[in-house]
Design a protein around this motif. Structure first.
Motif, short mmCIF file in Angstrom:
data_model
loop_
_atom_site.label_atom_id
_atom_site.label_comp_id
_atom_site.label_asym_id
_atom_site.label_seq_id
_atom_site.Cartn_x
_atom_site.Cartn_y
_atom_site.Cartn_z
N LYS A 1 -2.24 11.50 -0.39
CA LYS A 1 -3.17 11.23 0.70
C LYS A 1 -2.62 11.84 1.99
O LYS A 1 -1.44 12.19 2.07
N TYR B 1 6.89 -0.95 5.98
CA TYR B 1 6.69 0.00 4.91
C TYR B 1 5.32 0.63 5.06
O TYR B 1 4.33 -0.05 5.20
N GLY C 1 2.67 3.69 3.38
CA GLY C 1 2.34 4.12 2.03
C GLY C 1 2.04 2.98 1.09
O GLY C 1 1.43 2.00 1.46
N MET C 2 2.49 3.13 -0.12
CA MET C 2 2.14 2.13 -1.11
C MET C 2 3.00 0.90 -0.96
O MET C 2 2.82 -0.08 -1.66
N ARG D 1 5.67 -2.00 -0.84
CA ARG D 1 6.38 -2.63 -1.93
C ARG D 1 5.48 -2.88 -3.12
O ARG D 1 5.91 -3.38 -4.14
N LEU D 2 4.23 -2.52 -2.93
CA LEU D 2 3.31 -2.81 -4.01
C LEU D 2 3.47 -1.82 -5.12
O LEU D 2 2.93 -1.95 -6.20
#
Ligand code: COA
Lengths: 783, 207
Positions: B75, B190, B192-193, B195-196
């Motif tokens: 992205k 964080y 971006g994605m 800690r998921l």
């Protein structure tokens, strides 16, 4: 997952807000009030706060159907507010890997494990040990849902929620007499109840300090109340009763070794519970962890007596805990590993209790905190929170003031206690007496600096990765403080000039003090970068160069400070009054600290300079891997590396051209074969001499630090690890000398333009191959 | 790059940009390839989240039969810090085809595309033990900027890798905000994605 996170707090302030999740679940409703604490103004990760309103329900079927009819099949609709976060939290219903409620054909919702069925003593041992493994796994950061809450027994105790303590049983309601739990089940119950209370205390302790939810630790209790309201002595009583019944041989015939093993476990739990008690009186904490430790060996030696009961732990319980996250595996932590971690927990907490007895000096505290954060294995979140709560206990210590006095204002008229005894003139239009002005300036500054100090201490209590990153923020805070210090310094210098005592005061003392601390932190950030494997091998030359430049500045500051201390002492001696002689002695004592710092800074600067020059050579000799990097340039990488420090005042970062001139002195850099200017330089003794000299100097400086000792370094409270650290750096110097000699010999023996016939090996992190983790010294290997 | 221009001899792969019209054809294969290395699958929404908005930053390697061999998903959007930040969210190559430079090629195409669209920087996370991935990115010019303790769901630690594409990226600040945002940028959240993120190498070599 998403709910998990949304429902969850990061810091204790957040934690005490009642939390309602989207699905109505949430953290335990009864949350104990946060302990009184000093809060740090640090940018900790923010918890997302879900709306607190009561959910309302609307039927949208009709609207939805209508709206859908306007779409093509397969056409995608995404509104602007649908985030990545939400997409990741989404589940697909009826996908067995995501939908925890999904049942395979023939699968039952619950396991048929009977928590009232009699168990054997050896089975009980095993269950208790398995519970311990899960408890420790939870301590290391896994959620309760994958650890303790997989126990069918714990589940039965806590759900449905018992209204009274008596109701917390392995059954609910009425049961027939023949089903009544026997002795062993009663023992199990007592143990489980105490275990649950231990979890309650653990959560209370950790959430009372700054920590990172899910990264350090998971506090989610899935609507289970961990017996928060039941006081400590109730659990102790249950344990005592269980021990007593076990000790009474007439009640049940149990083999002696098994009986002993069970009693040992109960006694351990009792000690552990009391050590974890958040209200444990501070006057008695000195031996409480040692007492837990003493109970451990028997548990380990009798572990093999157990007979496992795998069915007493179930993967299926998760379904009822959190329906909004995918099913996750039960965490399997081996007994041996869990036991080691538990031992370490006790040792670390015991170490932390030493804090209450150390000399009340913020610099000793700093050494203690640093040493604690540097322990290997790294302390668990609980131990860190434990130390932090001792540290942040209300203290009357004027933290920044003592530090200031030690570093820049020895026996200074600026800090003369009588300054504070003066009262302002009655007429506010009249100028205040100069000494009073000094007192007010210092008060103002000390208050301002307090927060920066707390931020530093908070950072020192975080996990090591966070410590490095948080320190870069703390540095920014101190950078601001330095500006403010400059303003107060102007005032101080003006007043002391008016008073005619300017020569008794170090020029710009507050700025000097702040700057010194700031530089020290920057150095730590770089060293932690090496320790955490952040820098690639071909970056070593540049990063050690930066370190050497920063420490060089600190060394220069200390040189000035040292001269001031010497002046002061000379002046006091010349006055020859009893008071002056006392001051001379005091200043002399203070000089030992400054000397220790000065030698240390000189050593760091010399060693990093030697490493920088050495790794520069290795880069040209093609002894370090150098990626081709088609998408990047040297200056862009430099910018990225220096990012945390780019805004500092005064500037600490070399302009790129200067940097390049130092790490690529033989331009054009890095051909497949070294450029001629380099090959020539390589053969001149001077180019090696420079490195060898730096190594030698570093060794001398660190030896001087060692000789001055831990007390001079204000590390008396951690003398053992302090000595180990100094020895580690000294050993790094020696190893570097050897490596340099090895490469030099290979170059001298080799013919120009030929392969050197050597490889250079860089030891990895955390495998005990470095004498000091931040000082990376490789070694020459014949190839 | 389009499907037609890419050459396709027998052993050779075609590298093609994802096309939204062909979701039905490609998405199941992408999902399958990525989730092979995950302990826990992503919902369809995660894939759609990326592909719907940045399908043109997704590249696929297909064999002669049109089977999916490798994929990269990215992205690109303004980041809180003020930079225009590219993010490599997923990368995988079929196990039988690894070590042949396929991932490298895919990542290069993605970087080129993001650079063309004016990205200031590109970031990603990868597990500290994922040697193949670290080697791949570091060879291209990425540096490690942070170590992220227990970043992944399985408790593993990650490195954040960063590649600057433009000068001045480090000093960018969100527009229209002064000091305050300056501080915000310092926040160690964080992106971006976050800690998921399921660790992309879970279940494979790094276990
Ligand atoms: C990471 C991954 C995409 C790489 O795909 P690939 O097509 O094999 O990658 P490439 O061939 O372009 O390059 C990989 C590099 O790593 C090296 N490598 C591969 N496995 C390695 C290993 N176990 N140890 C060391 N190096 C390794 C390769 O040799 C190559 O380097 P080289 O060209 O210098 O020899 C692939 O391994 C994968 O799909 N892994 C699972 C998913 C994953 O981890 N994704 C990345 C998460 S961010």
């Amino acid at each position: 997952m998403a709910e998990d996170r949304l429902g969850h707090a990061t810091t204790c302030e957040d934690h005490i807000t009642p939390i309602v999740n989207h699905d109505g679940t949430g953290a335990s409703q009864e949350v104990r009030p946060a302990e009184k604490r000093l809060s740090a103004g640090l940018p900790l990760r923010q918890a997302m706060k879900p709306p607190l309103a009561e959910p309302k329900t609307y039927d949208i079927t009709e609207k939805f159907t209508k709206a859908c009819s306007a779409l093509e099949v397969g056409q995608l609709v995404k509104d602007e507010y649908f985030t990545l976060f939400e997409s990741i939290g989404a589940l697909e219903i009826m996908d067995p890997k995501m939908d925890s409620g999904f049942l395979q054909p023939g699968e039952t919702l619950e396991d048929a494990y009977d928590t009232l069925a009699p168990i054997l003593p050896e089975e009980l041992i095993s269950i208790l040990d398995q519970l311990l493994c899960h408890e420790i796994a939870w301590h290391t950061g896994y959620p309760l849902s994958q650890t303790l809450f997989t126990s069918v027994y714990i589940d039965k105790l806590l759900w449905p929620e018992p209204k009274t303590f008596e109701q917390a049983q392995f059954y609910r309601g009425e049961i027939s007499d023949d089903r009544r739990p026997g002795l062993l089940l009663e023992v199990l119950r007592a143990y489980c109840l105490a275990l649950v209370k231990c979890c309650d205390f653990t959560i209370a302790r950790i959430t009372s300090r700054d920590y990172f939810e899910e990264e350090d630790f998971c506090t989610h209790t899935y609507n289970r109340v961990l017996l928060v309201q039941t006081p400590m002595d109730v659990f102790q009583r249950e344990l005592d009763a269980a021990i007593e019944r076990l000790e009474d041989h007439s009640e049940m015939d149990i083999e002696a070794s098994l009986r002993g093993a069970l009693i040992a476990r109960l006694k351990f739990r009792k000690r552990f519970l009391s050590a974890l008690d958040i209200d444990f009186p501070i006057d008695y904490i000195r031996h409480c962890w040692e007492q837990v430790s003493r109970k451990l060996p028997t548990i380990s030696t009798t572990h093999q007596l157990g007979k496992v009961v795998p069915e007493s732990f179930s993967f299926k319980i998760q379904r009822r805990l959190a329906s909004t996250v995918p099913p996750r595996p039960i965490v399997e932590l081996e007994f041996k590993d869990a036991f080691e971690k538990l031992q370490q927990l006790c040792i670390d907490c015991d170490e932390a209790t030493r804090f209450v007895d150390i000399e009340p000096d913020p610099l000793e505290y700093q050494s203690f905190l640093w040493a604690f954060a540097s322990r290997t294995p790294t302390p668990l979140p609980y131990s860190r929170a434990y130390l932090a709560s001792l540290l942040f206990q209300e203290s009357s210590l004027n933290i920044p003031l003592i530090d200031l006095r030690s570093l820049v204002l020895p026996c200074s008229p600026v800090l003369d206690p009588t300054n504070w005894a003066l009262s302002p003139p009655r007429n506010p239009m009249l100028p205040k007496p100069p000494r009073l002005q000094l007192a007010l300036f210092i008060d103002e500054f000390v208050e301002r600096a307090g927060q920066c100090y707390l931020d530093l201490w908070t950072a020192l209590g975080q996990n090591r990765c966070r410590l490095r990153r948080m320190l870069t923020h703390v540095v920014t805070g101190w950078d601001q403080l330095q500006m403010d210090a400059g303003i107060v310094d102007e005032d101080i210098m003006r007043v002391v000039t008016e008073m005619g005592i300017r020569e008794q005061v170090l020029e710009y003392p507050l700025t000097t003090w702040v700057y010194h601390k700031k530089l020290w932190m920057i150095e730590k950030v770089v060293l932690l970068g090496f320790e955490q494997d952040i820098y690639l091998h071909d970056e070593f030359a540049g990063m050690y160069l930066f370190l050497s430049s920063v420490t060089g500045r600190r060394r220069d500051l200390l040189t000035t400070i040292k001269a001031h201390f010497d002046d002061r002492k000379r002046m006091f001696l010349s006055q020859n009054t009893p008071e002056a002689l006392t001051n001379a002695q005091e200043t002399d004592d203070g000089t030992r600290y400054i000397s220790s710092l000065l030698h240390d800074a000189s050593g760091i600067s010399a060693l990093s300079s030697a490493l920088s020059k050495f790794y520069t050579k290795l880069n040209y000799l093609n002894l370090l891997p150098r990626p081709t990097r088609p998408f990047s340039t040297e200056d862009l990488r430099y910018e990225l590396r220096m990012k945390p420090f780019l805004t500092l005042t005064p500037p600490e970062v070399y302009p790129f051209a200067d940097f390049a001139a130092q790490v690529q002195p033989y331009a054009p850099p890095f051909f497949d074969s070294p450029p001629p200017s380099f090959s020539e330089a390589l053969r001149t003794p001077e180019s090696w001499l420079e490195i060898e000299d730096s190594v030698k100097r570093a060794k001398e400086e660190f030896s001087a630090v060692k000789k001055l000792g831990a007390k001079a370094a204000k590390s008396d409270s951690v003398a053992i690890s302090w000595v180990k650290d100094v020895q580690g750096v000294l050993a790094s110097c020696v190893a570097l000398g050897v490596a340099v000699a090895g490469v030099k010999a290979a170059v001298e023996e080799g013919e120009e333009g030929r392969e050197l016939g050597i490889r250079f090996e860089i030891p990895g992190i955390g495998i005990g191959k470095r004498y000091a983790e931040g000082w990376v010294v490789g070694k020459v290997v014949k190839s | 790059m389009s499907e037609k221009t890419a050459e396709a001899s027998k052993d050779e792969l075609q590298y093609v940009q994802y096309q939204a019209e062909k979701e039905e054809q490609y998405l199941p294969a992408i999902r399958q390839l990525i989730s092979k290395d995950l302990s826990e699958p992503y919902s369809i929404y995660v894939y759609r989240y990326f592909l719907y908005q940045w399908g043109d930053l997704c590249y696929m390697a297909l064999d002669a039969e049109g089977n999916l061999i490798g994929v990269v998903v990215c992205k690109l959007e303004p980041h809180r810090s003020g930079t225009y930040r590219g993010y490599i969210a997923m990368l995988a190559v079929r196990e039988t085809h690894r070590g042949k430079g396929i991932a490298t090629k895919l990542v290069c195409m993605a970087i080129d595309a993001m650079a063309e669209r004016n990205a200031d920087e590109i970031v990603l996370e990868t597990e500290v033990t994922n040697t193949a991935s670290l080697k791949l990115y570091e060879r291209l010019g990425f540096l490690r900027s942070k170590r992220l303790h227990r970043y992944y769901l399985n408790g593993n630690t990650a490195f954040r890798l960063v590649l600057y594409l433009k000068e001045g990226t480090a000093l960018k600040r969100p527009e229209g905000m002064g000091q305050l945002m300056d501080q915000m940028d310092q926040m160690d959240q964080y992106g971006g994605m976050g800690r998921l993120c399921r660790s992309l190498s879970e279940g494979t070599e790094s276990l």
